[in-house]
Write an enzyme that holds these catalytic residues in place. Structure first.
Site, PDB file in Angstrom:
ATOM      1  N   GLU A  79      16.621  20.992  -6.459  1.00  0.00           N
ATOM      2  CA  GLU A  79      15.672  20.604  -5.410  1.00  0.00           C
ATOM      3  C   GLU A  79      14.241  20.966  -5.786  1.00  0.00           C
ATOM      4  O   GLU A  79      13.921  22.144  -5.989  1.00  0.00           O
ATOM      5  CB  GLU A  79      16.042  21.275  -4.078  1.00  0.00           C
ATOM      6  CG  GLU A  79      15.134  20.792  -2.956  1.00  0.00           C
ATOM      7  CD  GLU A  79      15.535  21.285  -1.565  1.00  0.00           C
ATOM      8  OE1 GLU A  79      16.683  21.719  -1.384  1.00  0.00           O
ATOM      9  OE2 GLU A  79      14.671  21.229  -0.677  1.00  0.00           O
ATOM     10  N   LYS A 259      19.367  27.005   6.033  1.00  0.00           N
ATOM     11  CA  LYS A 259      19.451  26.198   4.811  1.00  0.00           C
ATOM     12  C   LYS A 259      18.275  26.545   3.900  1.00  0.00           C
ATOM     13  O   LYS A 259      18.417  26.655   2.681  1.00  0.00           O
ATOM     14  CB  LYS A 259      19.455  24.703   5.175  1.00  0.00           C
ATOM     15  CG  LYS A 259      19.816  23.769   4.021  1.00  0.00           C
ATOM     16  CD  LYS A 259      18.651  23.414   3.118  1.00  0.00           C
ATOM     17  CE  LYS A 259      19.075  22.517   1.970  1.00  0.00           C
ATOM     18  NZ  LYS A 259      17.952  22.143   1.087  1.00  0.00           N
ATOM     19  N   ASP A 275      29.928  32.894  -7.594  1.00  0.00           N
ATOM     20  CA  ASP A 275      30.589  31.921  -6.728  1.00  0.00           C
ATOM     21  C   ASP A 275      29.708  31.667  -5.494  1.00  0.00           C
ATOM     22  O   ASP A 275      29.757  32.406  -4.513  1.00  0.00           O
ATOM     23  CB  ASP A 275      31.953  32.512  -6.327  1.00  0.00           C
ATOM     24  CG  ASP A 275      32.791  31.574  -5.485  1.00  0.00           C
ATOM     25  OD1 ASP A 275      32.226  30.660  -4.857  1.00  0.00           O
ATOM     26  OD2 ASP A 275      34.017  31.770  -5.445  1.00  0.00           O
ATOM     27  N   HIS A 372       6.022  19.431  -0.289  1.00  0.00           N
ATOM     28  CA  HIS A 372       7.245  18.803  -0.786  1.00  0.00           C
ATOM     29  C   HIS A 372       6.966  17.476  -1.457  1.00  0.00           C
ATOM     30  O   HIS A 372       7.556  17.157  -2.468  1.00  0.00           O
ATOM     31  CB  HIS A 372       8.186  18.543   0.392  1.00  0.00           C
ATOM     32  CG  HIS A 372       9.273  19.546   0.501  1.00  0.00           C
ATOM     33  ND1 HIS A 372      10.582  19.237   0.298  1.00  0.00           N
ATOM     34  CD2 HIS A 372       9.239  20.866   0.764  1.00  0.00           C
ATOM     35  CE1 HIS A 372      11.323  20.320   0.454  1.00  0.00           C
ATOM     36  NE2 HIS A 372      10.523  21.323   0.746  1.00  0.00           N
TER      37      HIS A 372
HETATM   38  P1  NDP Z   1      37.915  38.776 -12.265  1.00  0.00           P
HETATM   39  O1  NDP Z   1      39.225  38.183 -11.942  1.00  0.00           O
HETATM   40  O2  NDP Z   1      37.230  38.297 -13.500  1.00  0.00           O
HETATM   41  O3  NDP Z   1      38.097  40.374 -12.283  1.00  0.00           O
HETATM   42  C1  NDP Z   1      37.035  41.223 -12.519  1.00  0.00           C
HETATM   43  C2  NDP Z   1      36.971  41.544 -14.003  1.00  0.00           C
HETATM   44  O4  NDP Z   1      35.784  42.225 -14.295  1.00  0.00           O
HETATM   45  C3  NDP Z   1      38.130  42.422 -14.402  1.00  0.00           C
HETATM   46  O5  NDP Z   1      38.697  41.864 -15.544  1.00  0.00           O
HETATM   47  C4  NDP Z   1      37.470  43.733 -14.756  1.00  0.00           C
HETATM   48  O6  NDP Z   1      38.070  44.318 -15.848  1.00  0.00           O
HETATM   49  C5  NDP Z   1      36.081  43.286 -15.162  1.00  0.00           C
HETATM   50  N1  NDP Z   1      35.066  44.321 -15.022  1.00  0.00           N
HETATM   51  C6  NDP Z   1      34.288  44.748 -16.035  1.00  0.00           C
HETATM   52  N2  NDP Z   1      33.426  45.692 -15.598  1.00  0.00           N
HETATM   53  C7  NDP Z   1      33.672  45.873 -14.294  1.00  0.00           C
HETATM   54  C8  NDP Z   1      33.111  46.701 -13.302  1.00  0.00           C
HETATM   55  N3  NDP Z   1      32.126  47.551 -13.579  1.00  0.00           N
HETATM   56  N4  NDP Z   1      33.584  46.629 -12.049  1.00  0.00           N
HETATM   57  C9  NDP Z   1      34.568  45.752 -11.730  1.00  0.00           C
HETATM   58  N5  NDP Z   1      35.165  44.938 -12.641  1.00  0.00           N
HETATM   59  C10 NDP Z   1      34.717  44.992 -13.913  1.00  0.00           C
HETATM   60  O7  NDP Z   1      36.865  38.571 -11.117  1.00  0.00           O
HETATM   61  P2  NDP Z   1      36.911  38.893  -9.603  1.00  0.00           P
HETATM   62  O8  NDP Z   1      38.129  39.655  -9.196  1.00  0.00           O
HETATM   63  O9  NDP Z   1      35.583  39.473  -9.304  1.00  0.00           O
HETATM   64  O10 NDP Z   1      37.041  37.448  -8.947  1.00  0.00           O
HETATM   65  C11 NDP Z   1      35.940  36.584  -8.971  1.00  0.00           C
HETATM   66  C12 NDP Z   1      36.411  35.171  -9.282  1.00  0.00           C
HETATM   67  O11 NDP Z   1      37.437  34.799  -8.363  1.00  0.00           O
HETATM   68  C13 NDP Z   1      35.314  34.171  -9.117  1.00  0.00           C
HETATM   69  O12 NDP Z   1      35.373  33.294 -10.213  1.00  0.00           O
HETATM   70  C14 NDP Z   1      35.702  33.424  -7.835  1.00  0.00           C
HETATM   71  O13 NDP Z   1      35.195  32.115  -7.852  1.00  0.00           O
HETATM   72  C15 NDP Z   1      37.204  33.465  -7.895  1.00  0.00           C
HETATM   73  N6  NDP Z   1      37.970  33.328  -6.667  1.00  0.00           N
HETATM   74  C16 NDP Z   1      37.416  33.278  -5.414  1.00  0.00           C
HETATM   75  C17 NDP Z   1      38.192  33.147  -4.297  1.00  0.00           C
HETATM   76  C18 NDP Z   1      37.522  33.141  -2.951  1.00  0.00           C
HETATM   77  O14 NDP Z   1      36.338  33.411  -2.860  1.00  0.00           O
HETATM   78  N7  NDP Z   1      38.233  32.868  -1.849  1.00  0.00           N
HETATM   79  C19 NDP Z   1      39.652  33.034  -4.398  1.00  0.00           C
HETATM   80  C20 NDP Z   1      40.140  33.161  -5.751  1.00  0.00           C
HETATM   81  C21 NDP Z   1      39.322  33.282  -6.827  1.00  0.00           C
HETATM   82  P3  NDP Z   1      39.429  45.154 -15.706  1.00  0.00           P
HETATM   83  O15 NDP Z   1      40.523  44.169 -15.522  1.00  0.00           O
HETATM   84  O16 NDP Z   1      39.504  45.889 -16.974  1.00  0.00           O
HETATM   85  O17 NDP Z   1      39.268  46.028 -14.510  1.00  0.00           O
END
Ligand code: NDP
Length: 423
Positions: A79, A259, A275, A372
């Site tokens: 935008e 918005k 996300d 705009h």
């Molecule tokens: P991930 O599944 O990627 O998990 C977080 C990852 O970050 C883990 O692998 C973790 O490693 C790593 N990590 C590294 N450093 C850190 C830190 N300091 N703190 C926390 N984690 C760390 O991501 P999320 O669980 O955050 O999920 C986000 C994703 O899920 C987005 O892509 C979203 O779009 C999607 N999603 C959204 C939904 C919704 O909003 N309703 C539903 C389902 C999915 P380790 O494993 O070693 O801990």
């Protein structure tokens, strides 16, 4: 059903594009565009049925002083005017000392929903009795989070009515958005609930409400800083405050008010590989907290200051999801000098506030269209094929001041410029 698409996900990228080109009658130029963009595309395996890399422009908002620090803010948006307005609002705020943002300690909530529960108290009592066991099961489902200092913190049980009960799990997800981590933990806990308490669990998933992940930005601007050539500063401040009040009273206005805030918020969230649907849904749910959809920000005149506040639920992450997969998102984190997730939350809420300030100021003074239109004319020029800065400038100059600048007029202006150049 057309079997060209059968096992589509198993095809190579070239095969997928060829199938689509055939089905949709794309010409060679269109097919080559998809292929060309795909050549430099990132993270092809992040999604399914990949065919190309869709590009959006990225710019930076400048002039933002946040908690005493100057921040360059990467923003991805299609935008026109959004980044200009953010920079403009940021300058107004910086000249008055900048934006202050605070971030509350955050938790993500997820729910295990049971159905056909006849006695709510039986679930409530059982969860209270097995609280530690359930928290341990959740922790064991993602042990690396515990090592990082996060993990499950508490449980709550709510009676939703009609036999539905929600067992809510609250987790410190550290630097991640936490959706997948939460869902893994919930499913582990749901297994125990299902086998030991109630056989009928309906689903387990995080809640995107994120009302335990709040960030607040505030700014205080001397009213005389808001003066325009046509209007005294105090008048502008009073009008901004009144416009903010309208967004508290009228949901129709509140949606547009919000918005405008999300113009800035989404652009930063997208630039950071986060996300944005999660942020959007959380923000709009938060806007209706008290039963009526309201403006997320509020502006008031106190003494000689215009004071603005914005609170947003911001379940963002600096780790996990796509943040570490999209290389430009990584560069963007560095560009904004983000070293922890609280800083990202602070930047996002601050941009929302200054974006809102710029929009309201324009709205109650010159009107939104003046600023705009200049940018919209640039879009119009590009949409009819203007490519170079000279062509874009020639078309916009020709259309400026026209009552109803049309696509046909833009095309004519471009043709005339090109013909003059060739002469
Ligand atoms: P991930 O599944 O990627 O998990 C977080 C990852 O970050 C883990 O692998 C973790 O490693 C790593 N990590 C590294 N450093 C850190 C830190 N300091 N703190 C926390 N984690 C760390 O991501 P999320 O669980 O955050 O999920 C986000 C994703 O899920 C987005 O892509 C979203 O779009 C999607 N999603 C959204 C939904 C919704 O909003 N309703 C539903 C389902 C999915 P380790 O494993 O070693 O801990």
């Amino acid at each position: 059903m057309d079997n060209k698409f059968s096992h589509f996900y198993q095809r190579s990228e070239d095969q997928r594009r060829a199938i689509i080109a055939d089905a949709a009658h794309l010409d060679e130029t269109e097919l080559q565009l998809l292929k060309h963009r795909a050549e430099t595309g990132d993270a092809k395996a992040l999604i399914e049925n990949y065919v190309t890399a869709y590009q959006l422009p990225e710019g930076v908002a400048v002039n933002l002083t946040l908690n005493g620090r100057t921040v360059v803010v990467p923003m991805v948006t299609e935008e026109p005017s959004v980044i200009a307005a953010a920079s403009n609002g940021a300058k107004l705020a910086s000249d008055a000392g900048g934006v202050t943002a605070t971030v509350e300690p955050r938790l993500l909530m997820g729910q295990i929903v049971l159905q056909n529960v006849s006695v709510f108290a039986s679930v409530d009592d059982w969860v209270a009795l097995h609280r530690q066991q359930l928290l341990d099961v959740a922790a064991a489902a993602h042990p690396s989070l515990i090592a990082r200092g996060g993990g499950p913190r508490r449980l709550r049980v709510r009676n939703l009515g009609d036999g539905f009960v929600s067992i809510d799990l609250f987790v410190d997800v550290q630097a991640a958005m936490g959706a997948n981590m939460m869902n893994t933990m919930l499913e582990a806990v749901a297994g125990v609930v299902q086998s030991q308490l109630h056989p009928n669990t309906l689903f387990s998933i995080l809640s995107n409400a994120a009302d335990q992940s709040l960030a607040t930005a505030t700014v205080s601007i001397p009213v005389n800083h808001l003066a325009t050539s046509q209007m005294a500063g105090k008048t502008v401040a009073d009008r901004i405050s009144a416009a903010s009040q309208v967004a508290q009273l009228d949901p129709y206005r509140a949606v547009t008010h919000n918005k405008g805030i999300m113009n800035g918020v989404d652009a930063v969230v997208l630039a950071m590989g986060n996300d944005w649907r999660a942020i959007e849904s959380a923000a709009h749910a938060y806007a209706v907290t008290n039963g009526q959809y309201r403006g997320l920000s509020q502006w008031q005149v106190t003494d000689d200051q215009l004071v603005g506040t914005l609170t947003l639920p911001l379940p963002v992450g600096t780790a996990g999801g796509a943040t570490r997969v999209l290389p430009v998102a990584q560069v963007n984190q560095r560009m904004a000098q983000i070293s922890d997730v609280s800083q990202l939350m602070a930047i996002v809420v601050a941009v929302g506030l200054v974006q809102n300030l710029a929009a309201l100021k324009a709205l109650v003074t010159t009107g939104i269209q003046q600023g705009h239109m200049k940018m919209q004319l640039r879009s119009l020029a590009m949409s009819v094929g203007a490519e170079t800065p000279a062509e874009i400038s020639a078309v916009t100059t020709s259309l400026t001041g026209k009552k109803d600048p049309s696509e046909a007029a833009a095309k004519r202006a471009l043709q005339e410029f090109r013909m003059e150049k060739d002469d």
